[in-house]
Scaffold this motif. Structure first.
Motif, PDB file in Angstrom:
ATOM      1  N   ILE A  64       0.825  -1.217   0.000  1.00 30.13           N
ATOM      2  CA  ILE A  64       0.000   0.000   0.000  1.00 30.13           C
ATOM      3  C   ILE A  64       0.857   1.264   0.000  1.00 30.13           C
ATOM      4  O   ILE A  64       0.377   2.326  -0.378  1.00 30.13           O
ATOM      5  CB  ILE A  64      -0.993   0.044   1.173  1.00 30.13           C
ATOM      6  N   LEU A  65       2.109   1.132   0.383  1.00 32.52           N
ATOM      7  CA  LEU A  65       3.002   2.300   0.374  1.00 32.52           C
ATOM      8  C   LEU A  65       3.145   2.873  -1.029  1.00 32.52           C
ATOM      9  O   LEU A  65       3.399   4.064  -1.194  1.00 32.52           O
ATOM     10  CB  LEU A  65       4.372   1.943   0.949  1.00 32.52           C
ATOM     11  N   ASN A  66       2.951   2.043  -2.050  1.00 27.90           N
ATOM     12  CA  ASN A  66       3.029   2.508  -3.432  1.00 27.90           C
ATOM     13  C   ASN A  66       1.879   3.452  -3.787  1.00 27.90           C
ATOM     14  O   ASN A  66       1.970   4.211  -4.740  1.00 27.90           O
ATOM     15  CB  ASN A  66       3.029   1.318  -4.396  1.00 27.90           C
ATOM     16  N   GLU A  67       0.794   3.401  -3.012  1.00 28.07           N
ATOM     17  CA  GLU A  67      -0.380   4.245  -3.278  1.00 28.07           C
ATOM     18  C   GLU A  67      -0.294   5.608  -2.584  1.00 28.07           C
ATOM     19  O   GLU A  67      -1.160   6.448  -2.789  1.00 28.07           O
ATOM     20  CB  GLU A  67      -1.653   3.538  -2.792  1.00 28.07           C
ATOM     21  N   ILE A  68       0.736   5.788  -1.768  1.00 21.41           N
ATOM     22  CA  ILE A  68       0.831   7.018  -0.981  1.00 21.41           C
ATOM     23  C   ILE A  68       2.110   7.768  -1.360  1.00 21.41           C
ATOM     24  O   ILE A  68       3.191   7.418  -0.917  1.00 21.41           O
ATOM     25  CB  ILE A  68       0.837   6.715   0.530  1.00 21.41           C
ATOM     26  N   PRO A  69       1.975   8.794  -2.194  1.00 23.69           N
ATOM     27  CA  PRO A  69       3.163   9.571  -2.544  1.00 23.69           C
ATOM     28  C   PRO A  69       3.620  10.375  -1.327  1.00 23.69           C
ATOM     29  O   PRO A  69       2.812  11.009  -0.653  1.00 23.69           O
ATOM     30  CB  PRO A  69       2.668  10.487  -3.657  1.00 23.69           C
ATOM     31  N   ALA A  70       4.900  10.300  -1.029  1.00 21.78           N
ATOM     32  CA  ALA A  70       5.433  11.028   0.126  1.00 21.78           C
ATOM     33  C   ALA A  70       6.793  11.606  -0.221  1.00 21.78           C
ATOM     34  O   ALA A  70       7.538  11.032  -1.015  1.00 21.78           O
ATOM     35  CB  ALA A  70       5.556  10.091   1.329  1.00 21.78           C
ATOM     36  N   ASP A  71       7.083  12.756   0.373  1.00 27.65           N
ATOM     37  CA  ASP A  71       8.392  13.373   0.153  1.00 27.65           C
ATOM     38  C   ASP A  71       9.507  12.525   0.756  1.00 27.65           C
ATOM     39  O   ASP A  71      10.590  12.441   0.208  1.00 27.65           O
ATOM     40  CB  ASP A  71       8.419  14.787   0.758  1.00 27.65           C
ATOM     41  N   GLN A  72       9.213  11.901   1.905  1.00 24.23           N
ATOM     42  CA  GLN A  72      10.220  11.090   2.579  1.00 24.23           C
ATOM     43  C   GLN A  72       9.543   9.952   3.333  1.00 24.23           C
ATOM     44  O   GLN A  72       8.521  10.156   3.987  1.00 24.23           O
ATOM     45  CB  GLN A  72      11.019  11.959   3.559  1.00 24.23           C
ATOM     46  N   LYS A  73      10.123   8.755   3.238  1.00 25.05           N
ATOM     47  CA  LYS A  73       9.622   7.611   4.001  1.00 25.05           C
ATOM     48  C   LYS A  73      10.650   7.253   5.073  1.00 25.05           C
ATOM     49  O   LYS A  73      11.842   7.216   4.809  1.00 25.05           O
ATOM     50  CB  LYS A  73       9.360   6.421   3.083  1.00 25.05           C
ATOM     51  N   VAL A  74      10.132   7.030   6.284  1.00 24.93           N
ATOM     52  CA  VAL A  74      10.990   6.740   7.427  1.00 24.93           C
ATOM     53  C   VAL A  74      10.497   5.463   8.083  1.00 24.93           C
ATOM     54  O   VAL A  74       9.290   5.293   8.279  1.00 24.93           O
ATOM     55  CB  VAL A  74      10.925   7.909   8.455  1.00 24.93           C
ATOM     56  N   GLU A  75      11.419   4.568   8.434  1.00 23.82           N
ATOM     57  CA  GLU A  75      11.047   3.349   9.140  1.00 23.82           C
ATOM     58  C   GLU A  75      11.372   3.510  10.620  1.00 23.82           C
ATOM     59  O   GLU A  75      12.383   4.127  10.978  1.00 23.82           O
ATOM     60  CB  GLU A  75      11.786   2.138   8.568  1.00 23.82           C
ATOM     61  N   VAL A  76      10.500   2.953  11.467  1.00 26.51           N
ATOM     62  CA  VAL A  76      10.710   3.000  12.912  1.00 26.51           C
ATOM     63  C   VAL A  76      10.519   1.613  13.500  1.00 26.51           C
ATOM     64  O   VAL A  76       9.828   0.767  12.927  1.00 26.51           O
ATOM     65  CB  VAL A  76       9.745   4.005  13.596  1.00 26.51           C
ATOM     66  N   SER A  77      11.110   1.394  14.670  1.00 23.69           N
ATOM     67  CA  SER A  77      10.957   0.126  15.375  1.00 23.69           C
ATOM     68  C   SER A  77       9.573   0.065  16.023  1.00 23.69           C
ATOM     69  O   SER A  77       8.919   1.103  16.201  1.00 23.69           O
ATOM     70  CB  SER A  77      12.040  -0.002  16.449  1.00 23.69           C
ATOM     71  N   PRO A  78       9.108  -1.120  16.394  1.00 25.49           N
ATOM     72  CA  PRO A  78       7.809  -1.228  17.069  1.00 25.49           C
ATOM     73  C   PRO A  78       7.748  -0.396  18.357  1.00 25.49           C
ATOM     74  O   PRO A  78       6.708   0.210  18.651  1.00 25.49           O
ATOM     75  CB  PRO A  78       7.670  -2.729  17.362  1.00 25.49           C
ATOM     76  N   LYS A  79       8.829  -0.357  19.105  1.00 22.02           N
ATOM     77  CA  LYS A  79       8.861   0.422  20.347  1.00 22.02           C
ATOM     78  C   LYS A  79       8.680   1.910  20.052  1.00 22.02           C
ATOM     79  O   LYS A  79       7.906   2.604  20.723  1.00 22.02           O
ATOM     80  CB  LYS A  79      10.199   0.185  21.059  1.00 22.02           C
ATOM     81  N   VAL A  80       9.352   2.405  19.035  1.00 24.76           N
ATOM     82  CA  VAL A  80       9.241   3.817  18.659  1.00 24.76           C
ATOM     83  C   VAL A  80       7.842   4.103  18.119  1.00 24.76           C
ATOM     84  O   VAL A  80       7.231   5.123  18.465  1.00 24.76           O
ATOM     85  CB  VAL A  80      10.331   4.206  17.634  1.00 24.76           C
TER      86      VAL A  80
END
Length: 192
Positions: A64-80
């Motif tokens: 689904i990330l392909n359907e959402i244009p974004a300037d920047q994508k950031v990954e976070v841990s489950p805790k964060v």
């Protein structure tokens, strides 16, 4: 994409402030959309996130990330992610972006059909429920007169299931609405 693993990260602190501080949201002109359905609806309504925050360990459908244009994508841990999330169970996806003003003459321009007008709604969940209703009924516009909460409150977005972004919504004073109704020759029916 790098993985954020610390709750002390400046982006994490920024998102938490946006989620919990209405005055900070207004000052920054930013807000957070949380949840898959809400973020997808926002994107389909023209919202382009400045930051798309993803927890790959939680997100079940990464395509689904392909359907959402974004300037920047950031990954976070489950805790964060859990630290940043306003509510539990939001499927590992949130987005940060710029607020758009809810100006009556811009948002309800040329609308002469069915317009919902709600005055001084206090609870964010009630605003969201009204937005879901206007979406289901197919109103031409929803106008909130002097609401007691901002429409970018996380509970408004959640309760509206993202319909805040897919239909014309305005905020106005009673005087602005009266002028708008007269100008467009719209009859007003009231209920309590």
């Amino acid at each position: 994409m790098s993985l954020i693993t610390s709750v002390q990260n400046p982006l994490v602190k920024y998102v938490v402030r946006l989620q919990h501080k209405p005055a900070f949201r207004r000052k920054e002109g930013k807000f957070v959309v949380e949840g898959v359905k809400e973020t997808l609806r926002a994107a389909r309504g023209g919202f382009r996130p400045e930051k798309l925050i993803v927890c790959p360990d939680i997100l079940k459908e990464p395509e689904i990330l392909n359907e959402i244009p974004a300037d920047q994508k950031v990954e976070v841990s489950p805790k964060v992610y859990a630290h940043m999330a306003y509510r539990g169970g939001t499927e590992g996806l949130m987005a940060v972006g710029a607020q758009k003003p809810f100006v009556l003459n811009d948002r309800c321009k040329g609308k002469r059909g069915l317009i919902l007008v709600a005055e001084r709604i206090q609870k964010p969940g009630n605003i969201g429920a009204l937005l879901r209703t206007t979406d289901a009924v197919g109103t031409d516009c929803a106008v909130f007169i002097d609401p007691a909460t901002d429409l970018y409150n996380p509970n408004v977005i959640r309760a509206s299931l993202g319909t805040l972004f897919t239909q014309p919504v305005a905020v106005a004073s009673a005087e602005e609405l009266e002028e708008f109704l007269k100008k467009h020759r719209i009859r007003l029916f009231a209920a309590t």
